[in-house]
Enzyme design. Structure first.
Site, PDB file in Angstrom:
ATOM      1  N   LYS A  97      48.517  41.591  28.563  1.00 57.93           N
ATOM      2  CA  LYS A  97      48.604  41.502  30.021  1.00 57.93           C
ATOM      3  C   LYS A  97      49.377  42.660  30.641  1.00 57.93           C
ATOM      4  O   LYS A  97      49.100  43.058  31.773  1.00 57.93           O
ATOM      5  CB  LYS A  97      49.240  40.170  30.430  1.00 57.93           C
ATOM      6  CG  LYS A  97      48.415  38.937  30.064  1.00 57.93           C
ATOM      7  CD  LYS A  97      47.136  38.857  30.883  1.00 57.93           C
ATOM      8  CE  LYS A  97      46.400  37.530  30.660  1.00 57.93           C
ATOM      9  NZ  LYS A  97      45.092  37.504  31.343  1.00 57.93           N
ATOM     10  N   GLU A 126      48.956  34.819  39.787  1.00 54.49           N
ATOM     11  CA  GLU A 126      48.678  33.486  39.255  1.00 54.49           C
ATOM     12  C   GLU A 126      48.858  33.573  37.750  1.00 54.49           C
ATOM     13  O   GLU A 126      48.750  34.646  37.167  1.00 54.49           O
ATOM     14  CB  GLU A 126      47.241  33.060  39.590  1.00 54.49           C
ATOM     15  CG  GLU A 126      46.161  33.530  38.602  1.00 54.49           C
ATOM     16  CD  GLU A 126      45.973  35.034  38.585  1.00 54.49           C
ATOM     17  OE1 GLU A 126      46.269  35.685  39.603  1.00 54.49           O
ATOM     18  OE2 GLU A 126      45.531  35.568  37.543  1.00 54.49           O
ATOM     19  N   SER A 164      45.235  39.303  20.951  1.00 50.80           N
ATOM     20  CA  SER A 164      45.672  39.648  22.310  1.00 50.80           C
ATOM     21  C   SER A 164      47.086  39.202  22.644  1.00 50.80           C
ATOM     22  O   SER A 164      47.725  39.767  23.528  1.00 50.80           O
ATOM     23  CB  SER A 164      44.702  39.037  23.314  1.00 50.80           C
ATOM     24  OG  SER A 164      44.576  37.650  23.081  1.00 50.80           O
TER      25      SER A 164
END
Lengths: 407, 278
Positions: free
Chosen positions: A99, A121, A389
């Site tokens: 991210k 969010e 990830s």
């Protein structure tokens, strides 16, 4: 729409109005349209600006810890007895997931646009943590919308966000998961549009977000290409990534889309199983096209066009939609999308932990689960790259609860 | 412009203009709190003083609505409201009232799933005059706006404080019926605008279009309606009405007080609107 036979490239989309085939677009309230158009222009200018790209690259080198390693999972490969499995170690990034790649890009853009407040969010909290992190680093106030259910199941990440100075708003509407958090973030945005930058965490939403987030995440695939060439002297036979909104997946897929010998597999959250109504979060395998959160894409919905909540063991995949480029890649047949159930993800989580000493995020464990199914059926000289990830530290409470351990 | 539809909206607004007064546009959610009560409310609105009715198509994810209309949508969906039922209610209303304009308002996905061509045909046949679809900006006009116009239904656009002189011509391009000016940045039912700001904004919009301009967001009382009516062609009230429904319920169920709760507030608003230009 089977365009596969006529396309020269899968990497040219979207068109100038943000469409990937019939998917994508800009389906937002009029209040937001001038800002969306401004964002589009600002991003196009930033993308072409060497100073912007240079600053991002430098931050990735010293702050994120890029490039992330490409690791040969020797024990897992031997354990499965088939293809060689490599892990792209995005979980080693600062903040523990992919991210940060997107958040650093977007915070530089927000600063360039003169915005003074950041909202985001989050589902699992990984994007919320990454957003709070870059806001701390650049001195911006940050407010994060998170479903109340997710606040409960991802407590460590909520506390991390608060330590980083962000304000976390639990969202109680709907089921209190990622969809509801996104609705509430959009309501904030429409109210504070003049000062506020909305840092969307996945490759979805109104154009230009899907392609912008993809571009920021493509560093994953670009590095993977160089790294696999360096160690193996060739491209992999298969790439596997988990897909919720789909940002880690599009990031590793996109640089390989025009390599026809590379098979590409996205893994959706199969939850309790595809046969259970509203019991999974597999938009492509169990949904149909519709319009939500600014784009047309595959959605979990009922016969009257009301959106379903879906279910996944993993908060980060618990979303009824998927990035529009994935919908297009699915319809064209370039990428194969399959589900993995909660149980398969849980098993993969434990297998990787015990065999390689790497605790994957439950999201990423879905991709590992698919590799565990595929590898034994492939030859020993074939190569699979799995995008790992995120790291699973945040999930130990959830997993402990399921395994009957009181932490 | 000549190909844009002429509907009951235009007839009604021309009549009010001739009378020299502003319009009261009332919003209620279809199916709230249940199908039967909702139809009774719908039928009672004109008699209470509503000039134009906005009938909300409930959606699971109403991204531009504040808590009141979110809750109304949840009540309606929980009671089993569907697009088919919403259109049936319009048809039932039309059987007794062929003059009061009805505008369906909502989000695109339920329409997209119903099927655009089927929807505009069924809506027109049921007696729908206009559509407001919050998440369809002019950039997506081929989706629904143009099919609606072809079917003889007006497509009504929201103008907002962010609609500058460059943006207004774009959003007015395929607009007909009226322009709905969203007077504050934000979601429905929370903030309200100052009358002075409204007057300036209405004047700015009117420099770009001959269409009547209705003003909404945050109007709760006859007093506020009067203040807005002095500066606009009409006043839109929604959240206050669905809150009146909510406050009349007993354990989530309609009571004998539900329909009167709505009509008495509408009457108060209507008298405010009529005072506005006195």
């Amino acid at each position: 729409m089977k365009e596969a036979t006529t396309l020269n490239s899968y990497r040219t989309g979207p068109d100038e109005r943000g469409h990937f085939g019939i998917f994508g677009g800009r389906y937002v309230a009029e209040t937001l349209m001038p800002l969306i158009l401004e964002l589009d222009q600002a991003y196009e200018a930033a993308k072409a600006d060497p100073a912007f790209q240079g600053e991002l690259k430098a931050l990735h080198a010293t702050y994120t810890g890029r490039p992330s390693p490409l690791y040969f999972a020797e024990r897992l490969s031997a354990h499965l007895g088939g293809a060689k499995i490599y892990l792209k170690r995005e979980e080693l990034n600062h903040t523990g997931s992919h991210k940060i790649n997107n958040c650093l890009g977007q915070i530089l853009l927000a600063r360039r646009m003169g915005k003074t407040r950041i909202i985001a969010e989050t589902g699992a909290g990984q994007h919320g943590v990454a957003s709070a992190t870059v806001c701390a680093r650049f001195g911006y106030p940050c407010e994060v919308y998170m479903g109340a259910t997710d606040v409960e199941r991802q407590k460590p990440n909520v506390f991390r966000m608060e330590l980083l100075g962000a304000e976390v708003h639990p969202v109680t509407s709907g089921n209190g998961t990622l969809k509801d958090a996104m609705n509430e973030a959009m309501r904030d945005w429409v109210t504070n549009v003049e000062t506020t930058y909305y840092m969307i965490g996945t490759a979805a939403g109104p154009h230009p977000y899907p392609s912008m987030v993809r571009d920021f995440q493509s560093v994953i695939g670009n590095e993977t290409r160089e790294q696999i060439m360096a160690v193996e002297g060739r491209l992999p036979d298969m790439i596997i990534a988990a897909v919720g909104g789909g940002s880690n997946a599009i990031g590793i897929f996109h640089p390989f889309l025009d390599d026809p010998d590379v098979r590409i597999v996205g893994v959706e959250a199969g939850g309790h199983g595809m046969q259970v109504y509203n019991g999974h979060a597999a938009s492509l395998n169990g949904g149909k096209p519709g319009v939500l959160h600014g784009n047309r894409t595959y959605l979990l919905q009922d016969d009257d066009g009301q959106i379903l909540e879906g279910h996944s063991i993993s908060a980060g995949l618990d979303y009824p939609g998927i990035g529009p480029e994935h919908s297009w890649l699915s319809d064209t047949g370039r990428v194969t999308y399959v589900p993995a159930t909660d149980q398969e993800a849980l098993d993969a989580f434990q297998t990787l932990t015990k065999v390689e000493g790497i605790i994957p995020a439950l999201e990423s464990a879905h991709a590992v689960a698919e590799a565990i199914k595929r590898a034994p059926q492939m030859a020993k000289d074939e190569i699979i790259v799995v995008n790992l990830s995120g790291r699973g530290d945040k999930d130990v409470f959830t997993v402990g609860k399921i395994l009957g351990v009181d932490l | 412009m000549s190909s844009l539809p002429v509907t009951r909206i235009d007839t009604r607004l021309a009549k009010l203009k001739a009378e020299g007064r502003a319009a009261l546009v009332t919003f209620v959610t279809a199916g709230d709190p249940d199908t039967e009560t909702s139809l009774s409310i719908l039928k009672a609105l004109p008699g209470a003083g509503a000039d134009i009715i906005e009938f909300g198509m409930p959606f699971s994810d109403p991204m531009a609505e504040g808590p009141p209309i979110q809750a109304a949508d949840i009540r309606a969906l929980a009671a089993g409201q569907t697009m088919v039922k919403t259109l049936e209610q319009v048809r039932a209303f039309r059987a007794g009232d062929n003059e009061t304009p009805i505008v369906l308002m909502g989000y695109y996905n339920p329409i997209y799933i119903y099927g655009v061509e089927r929807f505009v045909a069924d809506a027109k046949a049921a007696g729908v005059d206009g559509l407001i679809v919050v998440d369809l900006p002019p950039e997506e006009d081929e989706e629904l706006c143009l099919p609606a116009i072809r079917a003889g239904i007006s497509f009504i656009r929201l103008a907002t404080p962010t609609s500058d002189d460059k943006r207004l011509p774009v959003l007015l391009r395929n607009s007909s019926g009226f322009v709905y000016y969203v007077s504050v940045l934000g979601v429905t039912g929370v903030k309200s605008a100052a009358a002075g700001d409204v007057a300036a904004a209405v004047a700015r919009i009117k420099a770009h279009t001959p269409l009547p301009v209705m003003v909404g967001f945050g109007v709760k009382t006859g007093e506020q309606a009067a203040a807005i009516a002095a500066h606009a062609d009409g006043v839109v009230v929604g959240s206050a009405l669905v809150n009146a429904v909510r406050d009349s319920l007993d354990d989530g169920k309609a009571t004998a007080a539900t329909v009167p709760a709505v009509t008495s507030l509408v009457a108060d608003l209507a008298s405010g609107v009529r005072r506005g230009r006195a």
